[in-house]
Design a protein around this motif. Sequence first.
Motif: not given
Length: 112
Positions: A5, A7, A12-13, A16, A19-20, A59, A61, A91
Motif C-alpha cells: 500500500i 499512501t 486510510p492505509a 485498507a 480490510a485485507l 494499492l 492511496i 483509491s
Amino acid sequence: PRLAILTNAHGPALLAADALRLNGGEPPLIRDLGGTAGPEEYRAAFAELAASKDCHGILLIVTPQPATRVTETARALAAEAAKCHKTLLASLMGGKLVGAGEALLSAAGVPT
C-alpha cells in the motif's frame, strides 16, 4: 497474496490493511510517504515497489494535500503503471478534488 500500500495518509492505509486481513489476506507492506509527498516521491516509491519481489500488487492511496498535487501525481503514477506488470488498484480520496487524477489513472487502465 502480498499487497503493498503506497499512501500519503496513514489512516486510510490502515483501514485498507485491516480490510485485507479480515478477508484472509496477508499483512500488507505499507509505504507511507507522508502528507508532504508530491509527484516525484510517489513516482520513485512506486517504481521501487513495482521492481520489488516482496509484493505482488500495489494499492495506491492518494489524498488531496497541498504538496500532493493530485493531478500531477496521478500523471506520474499512470506513466509508471504502463511499465508495471503487477496488479494495481488506486483509491483517490476527495471527491471532486481528485476527479482529474482519477480519470488519468482510469484511462491508464488502473482500476480506481
